[in-house]
Design a protein around this motif. Structure first.
Motif, mmCIF file in Angstrom:
data_model
loop_
_atom_site.group_PDB
_atom_site.id
_atom_site.type_symbol
_atom_site.label_atom_id
_atom_site.label_comp_id
_atom_site.label_asym_id
_atom_site.label_seq_id
_atom_site.Cartn_x
_atom_site.Cartn_y
_atom_site.Cartn_z
ATOM 1 N N HIS A 1 34.796 -65.973 97.859
ATOM 2 C CA HIS A 1 34.475 -64.654 98.400
ATOM 3 C C HIS A 1 34.429 -63.622 97.260
ATOM 4 C CE1 HIS A 1 34.496 -61.468 101.422
ATOM 5 N NE2 HIS A 1 35.553 -60.918 100.852
ATOM 6 N N GLY A 2 33.283 -62.953 97.113
ATOM 7 C CA GLY A 2 33.142 -61.927 96.095
ATOM 8 C C GLY A 2 32.588 -62.404 94.773
ATOM 9 N N ASP A 3 32.265 -63.700 94.662
ATOM 10 C CA ASP A 3 31.697 -64.227 93.414
ATOM 11 C C ASP A 3 30.209 -63.897 93.308
ATOM 12 O OD1 ASP A 3 34.137 -65.339 92.869
ATOM 13 O OD2 ASP A 3 33.505 -67.427 93.091
ATOM 14 N N ALA A 4 29.737 -63.812 92.076
ATOM 15 C CA ALA A 4 28.315 -63.607 91.796
ATOM 16 C C ALA A 4 27.842 -64.675 90.816
ATOM 17 C CB ALA A 4 28.069 -62.229 91.218
ATOM 18 N N VAL A 5 26.607 -65.117 90.990
ATOM 19 C CA VAL A 5 25.966 -66.046 90.060
ATOM 20 C C VAL A 5 24.598 -65.471 89.713
ATOM 21 C CG1 VAL A 5 25.165 -68.407 89.661
ATOM 22 C CG2 VAL A 5 27.157 -68.003 91.116
ATOM 23 N N VAL A 6 24.204 -65.585 88.452
ATOM 24 C CA VAL A 6 22.892 -65.121 88.025
ATOM 25 C C VAL A 6 22.307 -66.145 87.071
ATOM 26 C CG1 VAL A 6 23.998 -63.697 86.235
ATOM 27 C CG2 VAL A 6 21.632 -63.248 86.868
ATOM 28 N N TRP A 7 21.017 -66.441 87.235
ATOM 29 C CA TRP A 7 20.360 -67.347 86.293
ATOM 30 C C TRP A 7 18.926 -66.882 86.052
ATOM 31 C CZ3 TRP A 7 21.813 -68.646 91.210
ATOM 32 C CH2 TRP A 7 20.835 -69.092 92.094
ATOM 33 N N ALA B 1 11.972 -62.584 85.717
ATOM 34 C CA ALA B 1 13.153 -61.932 86.276
ATOM 35 C C ALA B 1 14.156 -62.977 86.754
ATOM 36 C CB ALA B 1 12.751 -61.022 87.443
ATOM 37 N N PRO B 2 15.454 -62.680 86.686
ATOM 38 C CA PRO B 2 16.470 -63.649 87.101
ATOM 39 C C PRO B 2 16.617 -63.723 88.622
ATOM 40 C CG PRO B 2 17.532 -61.594 86.511
ATOM 41 C CD PRO B 2 16.060 -61.417 86.201
ATOM 42 N N ILE B 3 17.400 -64.678 89.059
ATOM 43 C CA ILE B 3 17.864 -64.772 90.437
ATOM 44 C C ILE B 3 19.317 -64.304 90.454
ATOM 45 C CG2 ILE B 3 18.326 -66.293 92.397
ATOM 46 C CD1 ILE B 3 15.358 -66.108 91.748
ATOM 47 N N VAL B 4 19.668 -63.450 91.394
ATOM 48 C CA VAL B 4 21.044 -62.964 91.537
ATOM 49 C C VAL B 4 21.554 -63.370 92.910
ATOM 50 C CG1 VAL B 4 22.518 -60.921 91.752
ATOM 51 C CG2 VAL B 4 20.804 -61.045 89.931
ATOM 52 N N GLN C 1 21.735 -55.177 90.477
ATOM 53 C CA GLN C 1 21.417 -54.727 89.125
ATOM 54 C C GLN C 1 22.630 -54.797 88.203
ATOM 55 O OE1 GLN C 1 19.650 -50.886 90.126
ATOM 56 N NE2 GLN C 1 17.592 -51.745 89.904
ATOM 57 N N GLN C 2 23.821 -54.549 88.746
ATOM 58 C CA GLN C 2 25.031 -54.661 87.932
ATOM 59 C C GLN C 2 25.271 -56.103 87.510
ATOM 60 O OE1 GLN C 2 28.259 -52.885 90.195
ATOM 61 N NE2 GLN C 2 27.075 -51.013 90.496
ATOM 62 N N VAL C 3 25.066 -57.034 88.417
ATOM 63 C CA VAL C 3 25.227 -58.453 88.090
ATOM 64 C C VAL C 3 24.208 -58.870 87.034
ATOM 65 C CG1 VAL C 3 25.032 -60.805 88.981
ATOM 66 C CG2 VAL C 3 26.226 -59.061 90.322
ATOM 67 N N ALA C 4 22.956 -58.486 87.233
ATOM 68 C CA ALA C 4 21.910 -58.831 86.262
ATOM 69 C C ALA C 4 22.225 -58.245 84.885
ATOM 70 C CB ALA C 4 20.558 -58.340 86.767
ATOM 71 N N GLN C 5 22.651 -57.000 84.865
ATOM 72 C CA GLN C 5 22.976 -56.326 83.610
ATOM 73 C C GLN C 5 24.116 -57.043 82.888
ATOM 74 O OE1 GLN C 5 21.417 -53.531 82.347
ATOM 75 N NE2 GLN C 5 22.690 -53.581 80.505
ATOM 76 N N GLU C 6 25.122 -57.482 83.648
ATOM 77 C CA GLU C 6 26.264 -58.183 83.058
ATOM 78 C C GLU C 6 25.817 -59.442 82.325
ATOM 79 O OE1 GLU C 6 30.439 -58.753 82.332
ATOM 80 O OE2 GLU C 6 29.276 -57.018 83.018
ATOM 81 N N ALA C 7 24.764 -60.065 82.806
ATOM 82 C CA ALA C 7 24.247 -61.288 82.186
ATOM 83 C C ALA C 7 23.154 -61.007 81.154
ATOM 84 C CB ALA C 7 23.716 -62.227 83.264
ATOM 85 N N GLY C 8 22.882 -59.729 80.907
ATOM 86 C CA GLY C 8 21.910 -59.369 79.885
ATOM 87 C C GLY C 8 20.497 -59.190 80.376
ATOM 88 N N TYR C 9 20.302 -59.168 81.693
ATOM 89 C CA TYR C 9 18.964 -58.984 82.262
ATOM 90 C C TYR C 9 18.803 -57.528 82.683
ATOM 91 C CZ TYR C 9 19.075 -64.066 82.418
ATOM 92 O OH TYR C 9 19.176 -65.399 82.076
ATOM 93 N N LYS C 10 18.003 -56.811 81.934
ATOM 94 C CA LYS C 10 17.810 -55.387 82.177
ATOM 95 C C LYS C 10 16.580 -55.155 83.052
ATOM 96 C CE LYS C 10 19.865 -54.253 77.703
ATOM 97 N NZ LYS C 10 19.673 -53.581 76.379
#
Length: 216
Positions: free
Chosen positions: A175-181, A144-147, A104-113
Motif C-alpha cells: 500500500h502506497g508503493d510506486a513503480v516507474v519504468w 515517456a515512462p509508465i508510472v 509527475q513526482q514519481v516520474a521526476q524521482e526516477a529522472g523522467y522530466k
C-alpha cells in the motif's frame, strides 16, 4: 481462507532498481493514500469498473476503468485508447490534479522530466486476480515512462526483460508503493501473480492499481 490481519505498509524499505531506467519507490505515495482513495469514488461512479474482453475473446480477471483525456479499452477489435467510455458514450472522468501531481513526482524521482500523462488506468484486483506478463506498447509516445501506484492488499509484481522468456524479478508491492519504468526498460515484460486473500483497513479485500500513460 482470508488472512484477516490488517496489512500495514513497511516504510523502512529501500528504493530498488529493477532494471536500468526502472525503479520501485516504497511508500512513496503512502501519505496521500487516503486522498487518492477519496478521489476514486466519484470517478468510479461515473465510469464503473468493468471486466474487459481481450481481442481473443477472454474476459480479463482484473476489473478496470479510466480517467483523463483518454481511456484504455479492449474488445474483439483490439487494444486501444479512446476519448469516450464505451459503456456510457461520454467522456471519461477528468483526471484529478492530485493524481497528475503524484504521477509527475514519481516520474521526476526516477529522472523522467516533463511527464504529461493523458490516460490514467484504474485496475481492481480481487483475491485470485492476476495480470499475465505483457508489454505496454499501445502508446504512440514510446519515450515517456509508465508510472504505477499501488493501494490496498499486497501484490507480487513480476518484472522481466525485453522478451517474454527473460528471467523475472519478483517484489512485493505494498500500500502506497510506486513503480516507474522507461528509457531502456520501457518495453520490459511485467505482470502480477494471482493475489492472495488478505485484507487492508482502507480498501478491504482488494488492491487498486493506478497506472499513468503518456499516449502522445
Amino acid at each position: 481462507m482470508a488472512d484477516l490481519f490488517d496489512q500495514m505498509a513497511d516504510t523502512n524499505r529501500d528504493k530498488q532498481e529493477l532494471a536500468r531506467g526502472a525503479l520501485c519507490l516504497p511508500a512513496f505515495v503512502l501519505d496521500r493514500a487516503e486522498e487518492v482513495i477519496a478521489e476514486l469514488e466519484p470517478i468510479l461512479t461515473q465510469a464503473p469498473l468493468r471486466h474487459l474482453i481481450t481481442p481473443g475473446g477472454h474476459k480479463m480477471s482484473v476489473a478496470m476503468s479510466n480517467c483523463g483525456e483518454l481511456g484504455w479499452v479492449s474488445d474483439r477489435g483490439g487494444y486501444r485508447y479512446q476519448e469516450l467510455d464505451p459503456l456510457s458514450g461520454q467522456a471519461w472522468p477528468a483526471m484529478p490534479k492530485l493524481f497528475l501531481d503524484l504521477a509527475q513526482q514519481v516520474a521526476q524521482e526516477a529522472g523522467y522530466k516533463r511527464f504529461q500523462p493523458q490516460a490514467c488506468l484504474i485496475n481492481q484486483y480481487l483475491p485470485g486476480s492476476k495480470m499475465s506478463l505483457h508489454q505496454d506498447k499501445d502508446e504512440n509516445n514510446k519515450s515517456a515512462p509508465i508510472v504505477s501506484l499501488s493501494f490496498g492488499i499486497n501484490a507480487e509484481f513480476l518484472f522481466g526483460g525485453l522478451s517474454r522468456g527473460s528471467p523475472t524479478k519478483r517484489l512485493t508491492l505494498q500500500h502506497g508503493d510506486a513503480v516507474v519504468w522507461g528509457g531502456p526498460s520501457r518495453f520490459c515484460f511485467h505482470g502480477v501473480q494471482p493475489l492472495k486473500d488478505s485484507e487492508h483497513s482502507l480498501l478491504g479485500r482488494q488492491r487498486i492499481n493506478i497506472t499513468f500513460r503518456q499516449v502522445y
